[in-house]
Design an enzyme around this catalytic site. Sequence first.
Site, PDB file in Angstrom:
ATOM      1  N   ARG A 239      -4.542   0.115   8.835  1.00  0.00           N
ATOM      2  CA  ARG A 239      -5.903  -0.045   8.353  1.00  0.00           C
ATOM      3  C   ARG A 239      -6.673   1.223   8.671  1.00  0.00           C
ATOM      4  NH1 ARG A 239      -4.783  -2.964   5.191  1.00  0.00           N
ATOM      5  NH2 ARG A 239      -5.416  -5.101   4.733  1.00  0.00           N
ATOM      6  N   GLU A 268     -12.913   3.286   1.038  1.00  0.00           N
ATOM      7  CA  GLU A 268     -12.054   3.740  -0.049  1.00  0.00           C
ATOM      8  C   GLU A 268     -12.675   3.405  -1.402  1.00  0.00           C
ATOM      9  OE1 GLU A 268      -7.959   3.005   2.541  1.00  0.00           O
ATOM     10  OE2 GLU A 268      -8.567   1.534   1.025  1.00  0.00           O
ATOM     11  N   HIS A 296      -4.372   4.579  -0.343  1.00  0.00           N
ATOM     12  CA  HIS A 296      -4.042   3.202   0.045  1.00  0.00           C
ATOM     13  C   HIS A 296      -2.935   2.674  -0.876  1.00  0.00           C
ATOM     14  CE1 HIS A 296      -5.795  -0.734   1.888  1.00  0.00           C
ATOM     15  NE2 HIS A 296      -4.489  -0.849   1.705  1.00  0.00           N
TER      16      HIS A 296
END
Length: 330
Positions: A239, A268, A296
């Site tokens: 994370r 993000e 990601h």
Amino acid sequence: MPRFRVVVADFLADALQPEREILGDIADVVALNATAEADLVGHIESADAVMLYHNIAITAATISRLQQCKLIVRCGVGFDNVDHRAARAQGIPVGNVPDYGAEEVADSAIGLMLALTRGINFFNVRLQQRRGAWAFMDVAPLHRLRGRTFGVIGLGCIGTAAALRAKALGMDVAFYDPYKPDGYDKANGIRRVEKLDDLFAQSFVLSPHCPLTSETRHIVDARAIGLMPDGAYLVNTARGAVVDVTAIPAAIRSGKLRGAGIDVLPFEPPPEDHPLLVAWRDPNDPCHDRVILNPHSAFYSEEGLLDMRVKGAQACRRALLGEPLRNIVN
């Protein structure tokens, strides 16, 4: 028997074929494709089950409006974007899908490590931009991975998968996880480290694989990086806020870190003036050659994405039919 209503809050905007194959005989499945929690207002209140991905958060404000929800399933591993305590207070179980992409994320962590520790990214960037000589010495010194310590924070599904991959490369794998019962070190042929600072101090490569909680937020910060050996490497596919990424540029410039591979960031997409992005995009900054940023994406494969959807829908089906639930996090 009235039909149930399952709401897919975010991320998906297609025909929902996997979800409807699993739920279509008992429920109507609706995708909201929300980009903010406010988009849910007026559309989620009557849901019998909610499938949530990672594009938005669901707070107590939304949870308090759920009238008959039997399950909120976070279709992924991390569940920091749903207020699971508020859900429990309202009697709503929150589940996750902890195993859908263990292989992909572990592969990505090892891939980032190899791209950094073998100079692959360094050479590719510099040669593409016609910087430096066409010669291996530009990246010196590189060191053999065999026998060097691969440090894992959090020995869950993904942490274990990454540990076993590093072990297969001949690395000395050590882990810190105060919540893991004894025996996993022996079962996997790796080492348990009792104190987190000791893991930092010996990790040639550090790879967090823990969830984001109040305990793990910025568990890797400037102080932690300062404890690592000079010339170490940091990889994060967990994370974003597990690592204080603002500490990375200074650590790269000083040589404390020889490289960092970051798949996840606290926000993000990140703001354009984020100090790590600014350094990474500057050809005159050492971060340009020694930092890898991904959007990601470590979780992604077509097979993993399908697993995520199928397992999330199966969890909803169990909840709607009153069957025993699995992977409940609250």
